[in-house]
Design an enzyme around this catalytic site. Structure first.
Site, short mmCIF file in Angstrom:
data_model
loop_
_atom_site.label_atom_id
_atom_site.label_comp_id
_atom_site.label_asym_id
_atom_site.label_seq_id
_atom_site.Cartn_x
_atom_site.Cartn_y
_atom_site.Cartn_z
N ASP A 127 0.79 -1.25 0.00
CA ASP A 127 0.00 0.00 0.00
C ASP A 127 0.82 1.30 0.00
OD1 ASP A 127 -1.55 -2.12 0.87
OD2 ASP A 127 -2.16 -1.17 2.72
N GLU A 161 -10.40 -2.43 4.29
CA GLU A 161 -9.05 -1.92 4.58
C GLU A 161 -8.89 -0.52 3.98
OE1 GLU A 161 -6.42 -5.93 4.98
OE2 GLU A 161 -6.58 -5.21 2.95
C1 FRU Z 1 -3.87 -3.59 2.76
C2 FRU Z 1 -3.24 -4.04 4.06
C3 FRU Z 1 -3.61 -3.08 5.18
C4 FRU Z 1 -2.47 -3.27 6.14
C5 FRU Z 1 -1.30 -3.47 5.22
C6 FRU Z 1 -0.24 -4.40 5.73
O1 FRU Z 1 -3.23 -4.07 1.63
O2 FRU Z 1 -3.62 -5.37 4.35
O3 FRU Z 1 -4.87 -3.34 5.76
O4 FRU Z 1 -2.30 -2.16 6.98
O5 FRU Z 1 -1.82 -3.98 4.01
O6 FRU Z 1 0.88 -4.39 4.93
#
Ligand code: FRU
Length: 478
Positions: free
Chosen positions: A3, A179
């Site tokens: 992300d 998310e």
């Molecule tokens: C989304 C996610 C978020 C988390 C991060 C962990 O892709 O799963 O919810 O904070 O990636 O790397």
């Protein structure tokens, strides 16, 4: 990497932090990587900004510039940059804070962490913004209880003490955990008297193209509660099961992107309302860890193009999000194709990134296809079909992980017009990517493709001839 995090424009620089493992290409030791740009096109990578430690990994979050020094970490003249992120430990996730007083390079974790802890295991991805209530304003944090499919709203005066305001969800797409939320105001068709709020929620799985996807809801935010313009019914508990919603159910919702590889997109803080810009992760948790990576390149995965967001209202009165790539490139070569039947080669043996725009009316043709092929024969086809009113991508799976092959598609509101803006880039020697913007950016499809460079681009018109066809082709160096 995965992300984008902490997107912020400050002192003439765009900062892009991102989820990364500083020690490898698998999802572990999660920290915030860091890159900066003055034009959103060319990026300089810096040392990782916030590193994992024995207690927690540094999961996703956001950055604000603390003008007014509400946190006390900076001064009125030199405001601190403040990051809110998820401190992720096995079985426990809470929101934590770090700050930088050197413009975003060196970060200090706050002694009083965590700043918001519900004692739960899947509470994550805080996005913080300043809410203007006509008075002094206050900070708002939105974060998800991922398993519950809920966005929680909290407020604060100093970024350190947070009080609960309200929650949104479960509603709409719920066939996967929620998310990386984001929320921001946009003026409908640029009208400052018609400002609406857009809530972005990523979900995994349960996206429109399978696996990870991001939906949006338009509504109003009164400083406490988000009110959707057209609320969805509260789903029954049986819907809160992985991938439980059908394609037909999912098509009723708003989606940022109809391809499989646009996830966890969030927007920059610090830009004006008309410059709201999103960057997303160009991958999908269904197979992200298995996408071929060259160990020698020490990376796996990439971000989408930066996309400027705007809101428009369709003929039925519904608010629709529009995306325009922000990258500036040369105009390239314009090819007048006129009345086009059969095939036309648009570019041969092209090695760099490319942009191909196609404008035409259907004439008496049934479908039009853009073929993207490498010399070894790997290739994909983008097809717009008049009868179905859809654009689809045939994505074969040769050399790619299970779950990769498929035919993502999107339904167009004006199926008789052809108006494509396709961006092609290379991830590594074996994997490329396409980002297709159609219908003035109202419909977008992003996908990784198993195609090596150099590539040849050709058009095929099926069942008749297009009329007034024109293609603009840009070979983008380096
Ligand atoms: C989304 C996610 C978020 C988390 C991060 C962990 O892709 O799963 O919810 O904070 O990636 O790397």
């Amino acid at each position: 990497m995965n992300d984008p995090n902490g997107l912020v424009f400050h002192d003439g620089l765009y900062h892009l932090y991102f989820q990364c493992n500083p020690q490898g290409v698998s999802h572990a030791n999660i920290s915030w990587g860091h890159a900066t740009s003055t034009d959103l096109t060319r990026w300089t990578e810096h040392d990782p900004a916030i590193l994992w430690d024995d207690e927690a990994q540094i999961f996703s979050g956001s950055v604000v510039v603390d003008h007014g020094n509400t946190s006390g970490f900076g001064t009125d003249q030199e405001p601190a940059l403040v990051a809110l992120y998820t401190a992720a430990a096995p079985g426990h996730q809470a929101q934590a804070l770090a700050y930088s007083t050197d413009g975003g390079y060196v970060w200090t974790k706050y002694q009083g962490n965590p700043v918001l802890d519900r004692g739960t295991s899947d509470f994550r991805d805080p996005k913080v913004f300043r809410y203007d209530d006509g008075g002094d304003g206050f900070w708002v944090m939105i974060a998800v209880e991922a398993q519950d499919r809920q966005v929680l709203f909290h407020r604060s005066d100093d970024l350190k003490t947070w009080t609960f305001l309200s929650s949104y969800g479960p509603a709409g797409p719920v066939g996967g955990v929620w998310e990386c939320p984001d929320m921001f105001p946009l003026a409908v068709d640029g009208d400052e008297d018609d400002v609406r709020w857009v809530l972005l929620i990523s979900l995994n799985p349960g996206g429109i193209a399978g696996g990870s996807g991001t939906h949006y809801v338009v509504g109003d935010f009164d400083g406490t509660v988000f009110h959707p313009s057209a609320p969805f019914a509260t789903p029954g508990p049986e819907s809160l099961t992985d991938g439980s919603q059908s394609r037909a159910e999912l098509e009723a919702f708003g989606w940022i992107d109809f391809g499989p590889d646009c996830y966890a997109g969030v927007t920059f803080d610090g830009l004006g309302r008309h410059d709201r810009t999103l960057i997303a992760w160009m991958d999908n948790w269904e197979y992200a860890g298995l996408i071929p990576a060259e160990e020698s390149e020490e990376h796996r995965s990439a971000m989408t193009l930066p996309r400027r967001l705007s809101l428009t209202r369709d003929q039925g009165g519904a608010e629709r999000l529009r995306q325009t790539p922000v990258i500036e490139v040369d105009p390239g070569e314009s090819i007048e194709l006129g009345r086009l039947a059969g095939s036309a080669v648009l570019g041969e043996g092209m090695t760099g990134a490319a942009r191909i725009r196609l404008a035409a009316a259907f004439g008496d043709a049934q479908s039009v296809e853009l073929r993207i092929e490498s010399s070894s024969g790997d290739g994909v086809v983008i097809r717009q079909d008049r009868a179905s009113g859809r654009i689809e991508l045939d994505r074969p799976g040769a050399g790619m992980p299970p779950g990769f092959p498929g035919t993502p598609s999107m339904l167009l509101a004006q199926p008789d017009e052809i108006g494509w803006d396709v961006w092609i880039d290379a991830l590594n020697e074996r994997v490329s990517s396409i980002e297709l913007f159609a219908q003035d950016g109202e419909k977008v499809l992003t996908a990784l493709i198993p195609t090596a460079s150099p590539r040849t681009y050709s058009l095929d018109v099926v069942g008749g001839a297009l009329s007034g066809a024109r293609a603009d082709v840009v070979d983008i160096e380096g």
